[in-house]
Write an enzyme that holds these catalytic residues in place. Structure first.
Site, short mmCIF file in Angstrom:
data_model
loop_
_atom_site.label_atom_id
_atom_site.label_comp_id
_atom_site.label_asym_id
_atom_site.label_seq_id
_atom_site.Cartn_x
_atom_site.Cartn_y
_atom_site.Cartn_z
N ASP A 275 0.71 -1.26 0.07
CA ASP A 275 0.03 0.10 0.00
C ASP A 275 0.71 1.33 0.08
O ASP A 275 0.85 2.31 0.89
CB ASP A 275 -0.85 0.17 1.18
CG ASP A 275 -1.89 1.10 1.31
OD1 ASP A 275 -2.30 1.65 -0.03
OD2 ASP A 275 -2.43 1.52 2.24
N HIS B 202 -2.12 -0.15 11.76
CA HIS B 202 -1.65 -1.52 11.22
C HIS B 202 -0.64 -1.72 10.90
O HIS B 202 0.20 -0.89 10.76
CB HIS B 202 -2.78 -1.87 10.18
CG HIS B 202 -2.78 -0.52 9.23
ND1 HIS B 202 -3.90 0.41 9.17
CD2 HIS B 202 -1.85 -0.05 8.24
CE1 HIS B 202 -3.50 1.26 8.31
NE2 HIS B 202 -2.35 0.92 7.60
N GLN C 186 -2.82 -5.59 5.68
CA GLN C 186 -2.76 -4.76 6.76
C GLN C 186 -3.46 -5.08 7.89
O GLN C 186 -4.79 -5.09 8.06
CB GLN C 186 -3.11 -3.29 6.14
CG GLN C 186 -2.26 -2.66 5.14
CD GLN C 186 -2.82 -1.46 4.41
OE1 GLN C 186 -3.88 -1.77 3.68
NE2 GLN C 186 -1.96 -0.52 4.20
N ARG D 82 3.62 12.25 11.40
CA ARG D 82 2.03 12.37 10.79
C ARG D 82 1.57 10.95 11.31
O ARG D 82 2.07 10.05 10.78
CB ARG D 82 2.12 12.34 9.24
CG ARG D 82 1.02 12.20 8.64
CD ARG D 82 1.17 11.64 7.05
NE ARG D 82 -0.10 11.52 6.35
CZ ARG D 82 -0.49 10.36 6.33
NH1 ARG D 82 -0.36 9.25 6.55
NH2 ARG D 82 -1.76 10.30 5.44
N ASP E 133 -0.81 8.40 10.99
CA ASP E 133 -1.39 7.62 10.08
C ASP E 133 -2.92 7.34 10.49
O ASP E 133 -2.95 6.57 11.31
CB ASP E 133 -0.87 6.94 8.97
CG ASP E 133 -1.71 6.12 7.88
OD1 ASP E 133 -2.13 7.04 7.14
OD2 ASP E 133 -1.80 4.90 7.60
N GLU F 30 -3.71 12.32 11.17
CA GLU F 30 -4.16 12.10 9.88
C GLU F 30 -5.61 11.50 10.08
O GLU F 30 -5.88 10.24 9.96
CB GLU F 30 -3.29 11.15 8.98
CG GLU F 30 -3.60 11.21 7.58
CD GLU F 30 -4.34 9.97 6.96
OE1 GLU F 30 -5.37 10.35 6.18
OE2 GLU F 30 -4.50 8.96 7.56
#
Ligand code: OTU
Length: 638
Positions: free
Chosen positions: A136, A179, A247, A277, A279, A321
């Site tokens: 990903d 994850h 994930q 950041r 996620d 995020e």
């Protein structure tokens, strides 16, 4: 001492702490009661709670001891200047190491390029070790302590950080904490049945509980990865996977997971990361029967990350995020008692989506209405303002506000999709639908800035008039994110109007995800030509560079809760006023393809009849009616 009592007694932990640093002790002392209180709220019933808490305290001490003297000094400078990330001087770019320039060393060599454009803050897309194919775009981490070997070694990374610091540049790390990859050692152990590691994930022997969860959960990748659980045939079990099947969601109900991840964050803090950041934070806690997004426990978890981070590395900043509704996003800045102790920065996702809506309709009503409905954020927090990024554009605006404007919210979304993805009504855009909801036809949008603004189409058709308009649209997007206040984040490639990348369709590991459409390899030959040729790309680059330079000299563009949207009836225009003490700047942006007018009445105290146009560096005479061309933006100083 009783185990339970231990959790609330700082001295017990400090007995062994040999750290001889007054500031560390002060910060630990101040944050400890809040940390242990939040921890109790989350883990009162966990069998591992004492063990994990002790490990957490040890991790704080160990990581502080390992933090370099230089970094400790930087921390103190930043603590003394808590708004460093919302200054007008800060301008960010997000980039993929390999797409930008092969590896860490290549990126290091390109620091002069970034500086020349005016970039001083870089968000590195995930750069940790990931499985080769199913990752990903880096968001499925196999090892949190190692860098992706394709990008170089840890030494190369450290050299890069050093070079960033030498150049006064900030580094943002993408920390994927919801994850990990199904090939992470924890997942490998869990698959083998190791109970310690099974408890790092959400495992189920059959579909009963997964079904119960799914009744109230959304699907994130419904097209390519439907459902929220993945079947493991070898052991006839199910594991929770909100994103792709590879994930695996980490189980933060187990405090051992929390401790591991905080320790990992501190490890990277010590490598010199300036901002994390965080996620996909909205999804970090899941409950049966609840809409498992933005749950109160998520906020408690993030407060723990931040509080622990502040003890060890108080100069570090945190981005949430959370691409969710504005009234939910705002909560990531901290609320209630812990206000301000959650994230420092969040994505202005609402503005981003609405700017594309306004560009499609040529009408700013929904944008204005929505911005006025956003709750005020606390001081010392800021937005990331962006137009494009590596993800899709979700048309996540508030249905109620759309309806109040007399529009049907689904039909309105479908219209925007047709505009960006179908060339509807002669539209200039070359976007594509991402993750279509088959019952409604609703979807998200993929496509590069240049493709969505008409640049790519103009290029294909070699249409000079369209080129000019496309350049103005790109410039409009950039001029807005650079003047809204907050941290503007340019998406790498947009500075030279990179078109869509259709090659991803030939790559088995990418072709199922059209977000790769707007993840292109940087085209350095365009950059080489900037000086010599008057190409359209060179124009985009030069205008952006100029905007950045001017922004940095305009204190009103710093973020200090001083953004005011002016209620002005011309539906093509967005008008706002930025104020910093005596510096007052009006931004007037024409989101439509029509030339139009604005009246002098929109300025509150027009002193004389002149304003200073920052972009042309000349005085502008303000008459009763003033001309503004299609897609033009004015930055006017009072
Ligand atoms: C993030 O985005 C990343 O930005 C994506 O690139 C990743 O694929 C994903 O997490 C998984 O790590 O669903 O379509 O706020 O919008 O967190 C993008 C919720 C995503 C999501 C966001 C997520």
């Amino acid at each position: 001492m009783q185990q339970a009592e231990k959790l609330s007694k700082l001295n017990f932990f400090l007995d062994d702490v040999k750290v001889n640093d007054k500031n560390f002790h002060l910060r630990l002392g101040a944050n400890f009661p809040i940390i242990s209180d939040i921890y109790q709220k989350l883990y009162a019933y966990s069998p591992h709670k004492e063990e994990a808490f002790e490990l957490l305290m040890l991790s704080l001490v160990k990581n502080f001891e390992e933090r370099s003297a230089l970094q400790k000094k930087r921390d103190l400078t930043r603590v003394a200047n808590p708004n460093w990330y919302s200054s007008e001087k800060i301008v960010g770019m997000m980039l993929y190491v390999d797409l930008f320039d092969t590896d860490f060393n290549g990126l290091k060599e390109k620091i002069p390029y970034l500086r020349n454009l005016g970039i001083n803050t870089v968000h590195l897309m995930p750069f940790l070790d990931v499985p080769e194919f199913e990752n990903d775009g880096g968001y499925a981490v196999r090892n949190y302590r190692e860098v992706n070997p394709k990008f170089g070694t840890m030494k190369d990374f450290e050299a890069l950080v050093k070079e960033f610091q030498k150049n006064d540049m900030n580094l943002i790390m993408d920390f994927v904490l919801n994850h990990c990859a199904d090939q992470h050692q924890w997942a490998v152990e869990a698959r083998k049945g190791n109970p310690k590691y099974k408890d790092f994930f959400y495992f189920f022997p059959d579909r009963n509980l997964p079904n119960a969860y799914e009744r109230t959960m959304i699907e994130i990748f419904p097209d390519t990865s439907p459902g929220n659980f993945t079947y493991l045939p070898e052991s006839d079990q199910w594991v929770m996977t909100l994103f792709y099947g590879y994930q695996w969601d980490l189980n933060y109900k187990n405090p051992m997971v929390l401790v591991e991840m905080i320790d990992t964050m501190l490890f990277w803090s010590n490598k010199g990361i300036d901002i994390f950041r965080l996620d996909a934070v909205a999804f970090m806690w899941k409950e049966i029967g609840k809409f498992s997004q933005n749950l109160p426990e998520v906020h408690l978890l993030l407060q723990l990350f931040k509080l622990c981070g502040q003890i060890v590395a108080p100069g570090v900043g945190y981005i949430a995020e959370a691409i969710v509704a504005p009234e939910e996003i705002i909560k990531y800045f901290g609320e209630g008692l812990a206000q301000g102790d959650e994230c420092d920065i969040a994505y202005n996702a609402n503005f981003m989506a609405l700017s594309w809506e306004a560009l499609a309709t040529g009408n700013t009503n929904l944008l204005k209405k929505s911005m006025n409905a956003v709750p005020k954020k606390p001081r010392n927090t800021t937005w990331i303002n962006y137009a494009r990024c590596h993800d899709d554009i979700g048309l996540g605006f508030d249905d109620k506000l759309v309806t109040e404007l007399g529009l049907d919210s689904l039909q309105h979304r479908l219209y925007i999709l047709k505009h960006y993805c179908d060339g509807f009504n002669g539209s200039f855009a070359l976007g594509q639908r991402f993750m279509i909801e088959h019952e409604t036809g609703n979807a998200r949008i993929s496509g590069s800035m240049a493709a969505l603004c008409g640049f790519e189409k103009a290029m294909k058709e070699n249409n000079e008039n369209e080129f000019q308009l496309a350049i103005k649209r790109i410039n409009l997007q950039h001029a807005v994110i650079l003047s809204l206040g907050g941290l503007p984040m340019i998406y790498s490639g947009d500075e030279v109007a990179l078109p869509n990348n259709y090659d991803y369709l030939n790559d088995e590991s990418k072709k199922y995800d059209n977000r790769w459409l707007h993840r292109s390899k940087m085209n350095w030959s365009l950059v080489e030509n900037i000086k010599d040729t008057p190409s359209a790309e060179a124009l985009v680059y030069k205008r952006l560079k100029q905007l950045i330079e001017i922004r940095k000299q305009t204190p009103a563009f710093a973020d200090s809760n001083d953004l005011e949207y002016i209620d002005y009836e011309n539906t093509h225009l967005l008008v706002y006023k930025k104020t910093d003490n005596k510096d007052v700047v009006y931004v007037i942006a024409n989101f439509s393809g029509f030339d139009t007018f604005f009246e002098s009445s929109l300025f509150a105290n027009l002193n004389g009849n002149k304003l200073f146009n920052l972009l042309t560096e000349s005085e502008m005479e303000i008459n009763e009616k003033n001309f503004i061309s299609a897609y033009d933006v004015l930055w006017l100083r009072e």
